[in-house]
Design an enzyme around this catalytic site. Sequence first.
Site, PDB file in Angstrom:
ATOM      1  N   SER A  41       0.826  -1.207   0.000  1.00 32.58           N
ATOM      2  CA  SER A  41       0.000   0.000   0.000  1.00 32.58           C
ATOM      3  C   SER A  41       0.861   1.259   0.000  1.00 32.58           C
ATOM      4  O   SER A  41       1.714   1.440   0.870  1.00 32.58           O
ATOM      5  CB  SER A  41      -0.918   0.019   1.224  1.00 32.58           C
ATOM      6  OG  SER A  41      -1.844  -1.030   1.170  1.00 32.58           O
ATOM      7  N   HIS A  72      -3.213   0.977  -4.597  1.00 33.11           N
ATOM      8  CA  HIS A  72      -2.712  -0.105  -5.437  1.00 33.11           C
ATOM      9  C   HIS A  72      -3.165   0.166  -6.876  1.00 33.11           C
ATOM     10  O   HIS A  72      -4.349   0.060  -7.192  1.00 33.11           O
ATOM     11  CB  HIS A  72      -3.257  -1.459  -4.967  1.00 33.11           C
ATOM     12  CG  HIS A  72      -2.724  -1.891  -3.636  1.00 33.11           C
ATOM     13  ND1 HIS A  72      -1.846  -2.939  -3.497  1.00 33.11           N
ATOM     14  CD2 HIS A  72      -2.943  -1.410  -2.389  1.00 33.11           C
ATOM     15  CE1 HIS A  72      -1.551  -3.080  -2.220  1.00 33.11           C
ATOM     16  NE2 HIS A  72      -2.215  -2.163  -1.518  1.00 33.11           N
ATOM     17  N   HIS A  94      -5.340  -9.382  -2.009  1.00 36.19           N
ATOM     18  CA  HIS A  94      -5.506  -9.732  -0.598  1.00 36.19           C
ATOM     19  C   HIS A  94      -6.686 -10.687  -0.413  1.00 36.19           C
ATOM     20  O   HIS A  94      -7.651 -10.650  -1.173  1.00 36.19           O
ATOM     21  CB  HIS A  94      -5.772  -8.479   0.247  1.00 36.19           C
ATOM     22  CG  HIS A  94      -4.770  -7.391   0.105  1.00 36.19           C
ATOM     23  ND1 HIS A  94      -4.778  -6.499  -0.956  1.00 36.19           N
ATOM     24  CD2 HIS A  94      -3.714  -7.035   0.883  1.00 36.19           C
ATOM     25  CE1 HIS A  94      -3.772  -5.640  -0.811  1.00 36.19           C
ATOM     26  NE2 HIS A  94      -3.114  -5.946   0.282  1.00 36.19           N
ATOM     27  N   TYR A  96      -8.850 -10.400   1.907  1.00 36.04           N
ATOM     28  CA  TYR A  96     -10.046  -9.657   2.307  1.00 36.04           C
ATOM     29  C   TYR A  96     -10.795  -9.040   1.131  1.00 36.04           C
ATOM     30  O   TYR A  96     -11.929  -8.581   1.285  1.00 36.04           O
ATOM     31  CB  TYR A  96      -9.714  -8.594   3.355  1.00 36.04           C
ATOM     32  CG  TYR A  96      -8.768  -7.497   2.894  1.00 36.04           C
ATOM     33  CD1 TYR A  96      -9.175  -6.498   2.019  1.00 36.04           C
ATOM     34  CD2 TYR A  96      -7.467  -7.454   3.380  1.00 36.04           C
ATOM     35  CE1 TYR A  96      -8.314  -5.494   1.621  1.00 36.04           C
ATOM     36  CE2 TYR A  96      -6.589  -6.456   2.984  1.00 36.04           C
ATOM     37  CZ  TYR A  96      -7.014  -5.480   2.109  1.00 36.04           C
ATOM     38  OH  TYR A  96      -6.157  -4.483   1.723  1.00 36.04           O
ATOM     39  N   GLU A  97     -10.176  -9.029  -0.043  1.00 40.79           N
ATOM     40  CA  GLU A  97     -10.877  -8.554  -1.242  1.00 40.79           C
ATOM     41  C   GLU A  97     -11.817  -9.624  -1.802  1.00 40.79           C
ATOM     42  O   GLU A  97     -12.576  -9.361  -2.734  1.00 40.79           O
ATOM     43  CB  GLU A  97      -9.875  -8.157  -2.320  1.00 40.79           C
ATOM     44  CG  GLU A  97      -9.008  -6.968  -1.964  1.00 40.79           C
ATOM     45  CD  GLU A  97      -7.978  -6.675  -3.033  1.00 40.79           C
ATOM     46  OE1 GLU A  97      -8.312  -5.960  -4.000  1.00 40.79           O
ATOM     47  OE2 GLU A  97      -6.841  -7.174  -2.913  1.00 40.79           O
ATOM     48  N   ALA A 124       3.030  -2.281   3.814  1.00 38.52           N
ATOM     49  CA  ALA A 124       2.807  -1.309   4.881  1.00 38.52           C
ATOM     50  C   ALA A 124       2.332  -2.087   6.099  1.00 38.52           C
ATOM     51  O   ALA A 124       1.479  -2.963   5.984  1.00 38.52           O
ATOM     52  CB  ALA A 124       1.762  -0.290   4.452  1.00 38.52           C
ATOM     53  N   MET A 227      -1.624  -7.323   6.477  1.00 39.58           N
ATOM     54  CA  MET A 227      -2.681  -8.170   5.925  1.00 39.58           C
ATOM     55  C   MET A 227      -2.265  -8.846   4.617  1.00 39.58           C
ATOM     56  O   MET A 227      -3.114  -9.146   3.779  1.00 39.58           O
ATOM     57  CB  MET A 227      -3.944  -7.330   5.695  1.00 39.58           C
ATOM     58  CG  MET A 227      -4.430  -6.594   6.927  1.00 39.58           C
ATOM     59  SD  MET A 227      -5.776  -5.430   6.537  1.00 39.58           S
ATOM     60  CE  MET A 227      -5.896  -4.521   8.075  1.00 39.58           C
ATOM     61  N   SER A 228      -0.972  -9.079   4.434  1.00 43.65           N
ATOM     62  CA  SER A 228      -0.500  -9.624   3.159  1.00 43.65           C
ATOM     63  C   SER A 228       0.820 -10.356   3.345  1.00 43.65           C
ATOM     64  O   SER A 228       1.195 -10.710   4.464  1.00 43.65           O
ATOM     65  CB  SER A 228      -0.312  -8.473   2.146  1.00 43.65           C
ATOM     66  OG  SER A 228       0.749  -7.626   2.564  1.00 43.65           O
ATOM     67  N   ASN A 251       2.161   2.979  11.033  1.00 39.00           N
ATOM     68  CA  ASN A 251       1.330   3.369  12.176  1.00 39.00           C
ATOM     69  C   ASN A 251       1.732   2.563  13.396  1.00 39.00           C
ATOM     70  O   ASN A 251       2.394   1.526  13.290  1.00 39.00           O
ATOM     71  CB  ASN A 251      -0.158   3.134  11.880  1.00 39.00           C
ATOM     72  CG  ASN A 251      -0.473   1.668  11.600  1.00 39.00           C
ATOM     73  OD1 ASN A 251      -0.219   1.178  10.492  1.00 39.00           O
ATOM     74  ND2 ASN A 251      -1.002   0.969  12.585  1.00 39.00           N
ATOM     75  N   HIS A 265      -6.556   4.106   6.818  1.00 38.62           N
ATOM     76  CA  HIS A 265      -5.809   3.782   5.604  1.00 38.62           C
ATOM     77  C   HIS A 265      -5.150   5.021   4.992  1.00 38.62           C
ATOM     78  O   HIS A 265      -4.069   4.933   4.408  1.00 38.62           O
ATOM     79  CB  HIS A 265      -6.735   3.116   4.582  1.00 38.62           C
ATOM     80  CG  HIS A 265      -6.021   2.488   3.435  1.00 38.62           C
ATOM     81  ND1 HIS A 265      -5.103   1.470   3.589  1.00 38.62           N
ATOM     82  CD2 HIS A 265      -6.067   2.737   2.088  1.00 38.62           C
ATOM     83  CE1 HIS A 265      -4.627   1.116   2.404  1.00 38.62           C
ATOM     84  NE2 HIS A 265      -5.190   1.870   1.480  1.00 38.62           N
TER      85      HIS A 265
END
Length: 304
Positions: A41, A72, A94, A96-97, A124, A227-228, A251, A265
């Site tokens: 990201s 992306h 991902h 979650y997509e 990220a 998440m990846s 973060n 995000h």
Amino acid sequence: MGSRDVTPVKLGVLHDEYQQSAEWLKSQTKHRPQVAIICGSGLGMLADALKCQDSFPYADIPGFPQSTVQGHAGRLVFGELKGKTCVCMQGRFHMYEGHSLGKTTFPVRVFKLLGVETLIVTNAAGSVADGLRPGDIMLIKDHVNFPGLVGLNPLSGPNDDKFGPRFPAMSGCYDKGLRSLALDIAKQMGVADLMREGVYAMVGGPTFETIAEARLLHRLGVDAVGMSTAPEVVIATHCGLRVFGLSLITNKVVKSYEDPDSVDHQGVLEVGRQRSHTLQQLVTQLVARMEINNNIGGSRDNTL
């Protein structure tokens, strides 16, 4: 009762589908990449350093899913970087997509068929370790693949022996030599104070972690969470690619109920923009100085 047409459930991705994508790309570009870079990201600017570019939207490539996440771009960029041929994913896929893990990791096996030897994965991530701050760069020395621990593994289903063994070892999947080289480069760039090695944990997303989850990760020895990355590294290791991974810390993961901070995000993307030049320099120098087994620019037949 009348007869019914029962369609069998398809497990995984067929080898011919990877081959079809690879052959299509070979027919569209003369570049034969040795290095593949997956941009996380806000890190798609890594592709900007490539010279003599050929680029293809994911929607045009047979078999490729499409990225739906802000930050992306959703295209594959081929080009030259410091004398080596590279392919860069501007945007990854991902879980979650809604993509299957077979589709999430689909490009990695296509890269193998194109002749790629080394995979660079970037992401990220949120800092779990107390000493990691937003803007720091963490070289991934190991990962905890939480989806994989509960059976959500991209290697589930019949094994494709043309790519690798049924039970691949994951210890040492992040190349120690490349991490050492990256640390040397950081010192020469004067940014060694931004760098450290650590353990990355993958969670499914798309929600950021609860405080209780953050505390659990901290107790388990996790340094950064995202998440990846882990599924792509599993597939890369399975098919024999050398892997280098880095996390841009965007973060702080909240671990206290008294902490008023939260993450969004847009903040993640902003830190990516702030560190874009440093990351581009680091990856460019890493590619320039890494050793490649194949002859640069030579023709190779990587049909599996």
